[in-house]
Design a protein around this motif. Structure first.
Motif, PDB file in Angstrom:
ATOM      1  N   ALA A 174      -9.269   0.753   1.503  1.00 44.34           N
ATOM      2  CA  ALA A 174      -9.253  -0.640   1.052  1.00 44.34           C
ATOM      3  C   ALA A 174     -10.205  -1.506   1.868  1.00 44.34           C
ATOM      4  CB  ALA A 174      -7.832  -1.197   1.136  1.00 44.34           C
ATOM      5  N   ALA A 175     -10.348  -1.171   3.166  1.00 41.86           N
ATOM      6  CA  ALA A 175     -11.191  -1.974   4.059  1.00 41.86           C
ATOM      7  C   ALA A 175     -12.648  -1.527   4.050  1.00 41.86           C
ATOM      8  CB  ALA A 175     -10.650  -1.910   5.484  1.00 41.86           C
ATOM      9  N   GLY A 176     -12.913  -0.383   3.442  1.00 43.62           N
ATOM     10  CA  GLY A 176     -14.288   0.119   3.401  1.00 43.62           C
ATOM     11  C   GLY A 176     -14.751   0.750   4.696  1.00 43.62           C
ATOM     12  N   GLY A 177     -13.803   1.213   5.525  1.00 46.84           N
ATOM     13  CA  GLY A 177     -14.182   1.872   6.770  1.00 46.84           C
ATOM     14  C   GLY A 177     -13.060   1.845   7.781  1.00 46.84           C
TER      15      GLY A 177
ATOM     16  N   GLY B 260       2.329   7.821   8.234  1.00 49.20           N
ATOM     17  CA  GLY B 260       1.268   7.133   8.962  1.00 49.20           C
ATOM     18  C   GLY B 260      -0.115   7.566   8.526  1.00 49.20           C
ATOM     19  N   ALA B 261      -0.311   8.863   8.325  1.00 49.40           N
ATOM     20  CA  ALA B 261      -1.628   9.359   7.917  1.00 49.40           C
ATOM     21  C   ALA B 261      -1.977   8.906   6.503  1.00 49.40           C
ATOM     22  CB  ALA B 261      -1.668  10.884   8.008  1.00 49.40           C
ATOM     23  N   ALA B 262      -0.987   8.942   5.596  1.00 50.83           N
ATOM     24  CA  ALA B 262      -1.235   8.498   4.226  1.00 50.83           C
ATOM     25  C   ALA B 262      -1.599   7.022   4.200  1.00 50.83           C
ATOM     26  CB  ALA B 262      -0.005   8.769   3.360  1.00 50.83           C
ATOM     27  N   TYR B 263      -0.860   6.222   4.972  1.00 53.46           N
ATOM     28  CA  TYR B 263      -1.160   4.794   5.018  1.00 53.46           C
ATOM     29  C   TYR B 263      -2.543   4.545   5.619  1.00 53.46           C
ATOM     30  CZ  TYR B 263      -1.467   0.054   6.542  1.00 53.46           C
ATOM     31  OH  TYR B 263      -1.943  -1.216   6.757  1.00 53.46           O
ATOM     32  N   GLU B 264      -2.884   5.273   6.658  1.00 58.31           N
ATOM     33  CA  GLU B 264      -4.181   5.110   7.327  1.00 58.31           C
ATOM     34  C   GLU B 264      -5.337   5.347   6.342  1.00 58.31           C
ATOM     35  OE1 GLU B 264      -5.262   6.611  11.656  1.00 58.31           O
ATOM     36  OE2 GLU B 264      -5.407   8.238  10.201  1.00 58.31           O
ATOM     37  N   VAL B 265      -5.212   6.383   5.541  1.00 57.07           N
ATOM     38  CA  VAL B 265      -6.243   6.686   4.546  1.00 57.07           C
ATOM     39  C   VAL B 265      -6.374   5.529   3.557  1.00 57.07           C
ATOM     40  CG1 VAL B 265      -6.814   8.173   2.592  1.00 57.07           C
ATOM     41  CG2 VAL B 265      -6.070   9.198   4.741  1.00 57.07           C
ATOM     42  N   ALA B 266      -5.243   5.037   3.070  1.00 57.15           N
ATOM     43  CA  ALA B 266      -5.271   3.932   2.095  1.00 57.15           C
ATOM     44  C   ALA B 266      -5.833   2.666   2.723  1.00 57.15           C
ATOM     45  CB  ALA B 266      -3.860   3.689   1.566  1.00 57.15           C
TER      46      ALA B 266
ATOM     47  N   GLN C 248       0.831  -1.209   0.000  1.00 52.14           N
ATOM     48  CA  GLN C 248       0.000   0.000   0.000  1.00 52.14           C
ATOM     49  C   GLN C 248       0.863   1.256   0.000  1.00 52.14           C
ATOM     50  OE1 GLN C 248      -2.680  -1.171   3.338  1.00 52.14           O
ATOM     51  NE2 GLN C 248      -4.345  -0.691   1.935  1.00 52.14           N
ATOM     52  N   LEU C 249       1.967   1.230   0.742  1.00 49.85           N
ATOM     53  CA  LEU C 249       2.889   2.375   0.727  1.00 49.85           C
ATOM     54  C   LEU C 249       3.466   2.573  -0.670  1.00 49.85           C
ATOM     55  CD1 LEU C 249       4.814   1.778   4.086  1.00 49.85           C
ATOM     56  CD2 LEU C 249       3.057   3.506   3.653  1.00 49.85           C
ATOM     57  N   ARG C 250       3.801   1.477  -1.309  1.00 51.97           N
ATOM     58  CA  ARG C 250       4.326   1.567  -2.677  1.00 51.97           C
ATOM     59  C   ARG C 250       3.269   2.134  -3.623  1.00 51.97           C
ATOM     60  NH1 ARG C 250       6.417  -3.246  -3.002  1.00 51.97           N
ATOM     61  NH2 ARG C 250       8.644  -2.738  -2.902  1.00 51.97           N
ATOM     62  N   ALA C 251       2.010   1.711  -3.439  1.00 56.90           N
ATOM     63  CA  ALA C 251       0.925   2.205  -4.294  1.00 56.90           C
ATOM     64  C   ALA C 251       0.674   3.690  -4.094  1.00 56.90           C
ATOM     65  CB  ALA C 251      -0.351   1.414  -4.008  1.00 56.90           C
ATOM     66  N   LEU C 252       1.039   4.212  -2.921  1.00 54.43           N
ATOM     67  CA  LEU C 252       0.875   5.637  -2.645  1.00 54.43           C
ATOM     68  C   LEU C 252       2.005   6.475  -3.238  1.00 54.43           C
ATOM     69  CD1 LEU C 252      -0.281   5.411   1.081  1.00 54.43           C
ATOM     70  CD2 LEU C 252      -1.684   6.127  -0.861  1.00 54.43           C
ATOM     71  N   GLY C 253       2.964   5.806  -3.863  1.00 56.62           N
ATOM     72  CA  GLY C 253       4.049   6.518  -4.528  1.00 56.62           C
ATOM     73  C   GLY C 253       5.376   6.434  -3.831  1.00 56.62           C
ATOM     74  N   ALA C 254       5.455   5.763  -2.677  1.00 58.19           N
ATOM     75  CA  ALA C 254       6.717   5.661  -1.961  1.00 58.19           C
ATOM     76  C   ALA C 254       7.676   4.729  -2.690  1.00 58.19           C
ATOM     77  CB  ALA C 254       6.476   5.159  -0.540  1.00 58.19           C
ATOM     78  N   GLU C 255       8.958   5.040  -2.605  1.00 56.71           N
ATOM     79  CA  GLU C 255       9.999   4.147  -3.107  1.00 56.71           C
ATOM     80  C   GLU C 255      10.374   3.198  -1.969  1.00 56.71           C
ATOM     81  OE1 GLU C 255      14.732   4.249  -4.372  1.00 56.71           O
ATOM     82  OE2 GLU C 255      13.610   6.139  -4.168  1.00 56.71           O
ATOM     83  N   VAL C 256      10.225   1.916  -2.166  1.00 60.77           N
ATOM     84  CA  VAL C 256      10.462   0.927  -1.112  1.00 60.77           C
ATOM     85  C   VAL C 256      11.720   0.115  -1.428  1.00 60.77           C
ATOM     86  CG1 VAL C 256       9.525  -1.071   0.120  1.00 60.77           C
ATOM     87  CG2 VAL C 256       7.990   0.775  -0.604  1.00 60.77           C
ATOM     88  N   VAL C 257      12.643   0.067  -0.452  1.00 59.42           N
ATOM     89  CA  VAL C 257      13.871  -0.703  -0.617  1.00 59.42           C
ATOM     90  C   VAL C 257      14.122  -1.511   0.658  1.00 59.42           C
ATOM     91  CG1 VAL C 257      14.915   0.964  -2.194  1.00 59.42           C
ATOM     92  CG2 VAL C 257      15.338   1.171   0.260  1.00 59.42           C
ATOM     93  N   GLU C 258      14.877  -2.574   0.539  1.00 61.89           N
ATOM     94  CA  GLU C 258      15.259  -3.351   1.717  1.00 61.89           C
ATOM     95  C   GLU C 258      16.518  -2.757   2.320  1.00 61.89           C
ATOM     96  OE1 GLU C 258      14.979  -7.927   2.445  1.00 61.89           O
ATOM     97  OE2 GLU C 258      17.028  -7.521   1.709  1.00 61.89           O
ATOM     98  N   VAL C 259      16.547  -2.661   3.648  1.00 67.11           N
ATOM     99  CA  VAL C 259      17.680  -2.081   4.364  1.00 67.11           C
ATOM    100  C   VAL C 259      18.131  -3.063   5.434  1.00 67.11           C
ATOM    101  CG1 VAL C 259      18.412  -0.212   5.893  1.00 67.11           C
ATOM    102  CG2 VAL C 259      16.906   0.287   3.967  1.00 67.11           C
ATOM    103  N   SER C 260      19.440  -3.248   5.568  1.00 64.89           N
ATOM    104  CA  SER C 260      19.975  -4.124   6.610  1.00 64.89           C
ATOM    105  C   SER C 260      20.496  -3.302   7.782  1.00 64.89           C
ATOM    106  CB  SER C 260      21.104  -4.991   6.050  1.00 64.89           C
ATOM    107  OG  SER C 260      21.635  -5.819   7.075  1.00 64.89           O
TER     108      SER C 260
END
Length: 506
Positions: free
Chosen positions: A490-493, A480-486, A293-305
């Motif tokens: 997706a859950a319908g509420g 956090g707010a952007a993810y919460e909205v998405a 969902q974060l990726r769908a919102l436009g975030a660039e997602v990478v793995e970090v060690s």
């Protein structure tokens, strides 16, 4: 508007209604006090309810609003306060027999700021004794139950604060986070919990467990509500030598920006070390869905060690007990608190020993003994000193990661809420509840848990942890707010509205 409708409003919505004079602060406060009277025998979120004080505070807010001078944007909103922050004239027990009935002569800075902002403090919430635990089963005054399922724990040490929000007994709450005690309860109760940057919120009047780790922070049902509360309690305090003399990050503006659902340009790092064995499959699936969902919102997602995160748990359980051993030495039966066996026949040392035996619970004794051993002559460098070196390496891992990404993400906790009694006799299993949250306390940076839905295994809440650099707390709120909205779209509420009316009773 009915009481049921009022208690299910967000803090921001309640503030709008109160300030718009559509409903009075007194009506809102009474609705929440009635809710506490109705359900707290099942939940046991509160240790003390200050009915008279709450109603008086609400009346003052209504008078200010009538004059057009509300104290803050949250004036009139009801709040629950973890019983580890001092409150003048109201009991502060830290969940311990040692402080049973103690009435502090002063307010903690956080308490004072809440009162000055016009928030209505409903009472003090249950907690693991002296904030030592991950389940609120270590309270001397009984177990708090998770509103989603009363047979399960609400997290700890601040389970009372998170449960009060999930049970709609309060709109907001304050917790404290030493190794995850705001975020882990937030994850297992489907609420938002934030650990601000260490030093970003005053610790004056916060009864110390581990002074280099403890941090007060907001608990709420939405990210925006948490940001509004964060703004109230944050800021420099000359009474706290560890308080940071710097502007408060723009957390409210960041939360409002996040509500537009756009994370383009934000770099998100997935921590490689948090996953695999010991993690509940449903938790990992929820986390993977949240990352998508974060990726769908436009975030660039990478793995970090962050390789030294694997040593965070043992380092924490040397540093925190060592500091608690020192801090809890003040409870010596000589100045305040519990005092037993003082019949004139015993020495001061005997009275002290008998009082500490009577007043402290098993987990507190375990940590005091462990910490005293780690600090003892001949062992200090081998244990406490080595743990501090590991702490430095963990901080460097964060620094290296934040050169590549803006925030890090992980599950908040490896499992959903476990059953009451399930881990009481297995301290290591209990400690593993905080394996994902501890690194941020050791480094002192900011972190948040935001609900990421319900596990497909047991239908219980799961948390997404977001971590940001020190003094970059605003990044948590935007993401956090952007993810919460998405998530809600997706859950319908809203997730929190799905909590059972009185939970599945034990």
């Amino acid at each position: 508007m009915t009481d049921t409708e009022l208690i299910k409003k967000t803090a921001a919505e309640l503030a709008g209604l109160i300030h718009g004079r559509e409903v009075s602060a007194a009506e809102v406060t009474r609705a929440h006090l009635d809710r506490i009277a109705e359900v707290d025998e099942h939940v046991h979120a509160f240790l003390h309810v200050d009915t008279e004080g709450a109603l008086a505070a609400a009346d003052r807010v209504d008078e200010d609003i009538a004059k057009g001078t509300p104290a803050s944007p949250l004036a009139g909103v009801p709040l629950a306060l973890k019983d580890v922050l001092t409150t003048k004239g109201i009991p502060t027990t830290c969940g311990s027999r040692t402080l049973e009935g103690w009435l502090p002569p002063y307010d903690a800075t956080v308490t004072r700021k809440l009162r000055e902002a016009g928030l209505v403090v409903l009472g003090k919430t249950n907690m693991d004794e002296f904030a030592m635990g991950s389940s609120t089963e270590n309270s001397a005054f009984g177990v708090t139950h998770n509103p989603w399922d009363h047979a399960r724990i609400p997290g700890g040490s601040g389970g009372g604060s998170s449960a009060s929000i999930a049970a709609f007994e309060a709109a907001l709450a304050i917790g404290t986070d030493t190794g995850g005690s705001i975020r882990q309860p937030g994850a297992v109760t489907g609420t938002v919990g934030v650990k601000p940057t260490y030093g970003g919120v005053s610790r004056y009047g916060l009864v110390a467990f581990s002074s280099s780790l403890d941090q007060a922070g907001p608990c709420a049902r939405t990210v925006l509500d948490a940001a509004l509360l964060h703004e109230v309690i944050a800021g420099h305090d000359p009474l706290d030598s560890t308080s940071i003399d710097a502007p408060v990050p723009p957390v409210v503006a960041a939360a409002r920006q996040g509500l537009n659902g756009d994370l383009k340009g934000v770099r998100v790092g997935v921590v490689k070390e948090f996953g695999g064995d010991g993690y509940q499959p449903g938790v990992l699936r929820s986390f993977e869905a949240a990352v998508e969902q974060l990726r769908a919102l436009g975030a660039e997602v990478v793995e970090v060690s962050c390789p030294h995160f694997t040593y965070a748990l043992p380092a924490y359980y040397l540093i925190a007990p060592s500091e608690c051993s020192s801090n809890l030495a003040r409870f010596d039966a000589m100045r305040y608190g519990l005092r037993v066996a003082d019949d004139g026949t015993r020495s001061a040392e005997e009275v002290m020993a008998l009082t500490r035996e009577k007043g402290f619970g098993a987990e507190v004794k375990r940590r005091v003994i462990l910490g005293t051993y780690a600090l003892s002559s001949g062992y200090y460098d081998a244990y406490y000193g080595s743990a501090q070196k590991v702490r430095t390496l963990i901080t460097r891992d964060f620094d290296n990661a934040f050169e590549k990404v803006d925030v890090l993400v992980s599950p908040t906790t490896p499992t959903t809420a476990f059953k009451i009694g399930e881990r009481v006799d297995d301290p290591m299993a209990m400690y593993l509840s905080d394996i994902c949250s501890i690194p941020s306390n050791l480094a002192g940076n900011a972190a948040m848990s935001v609900p990421s839905g319900l596990s497909d295994e047991d239908g219980l809440p799961v948390g997404l942890q977001i971590m940001a650099p020190a003094l970059a707390d605003d990044r948590l709120y935007r993401v956090g707010a952007a993810y919460e909205v998405a998530r809600d779209a997706a859950a319908g509420g809203s997730l929190i509205q799905q909590v059972p009316e009185l939970g599945r009773k034990a």
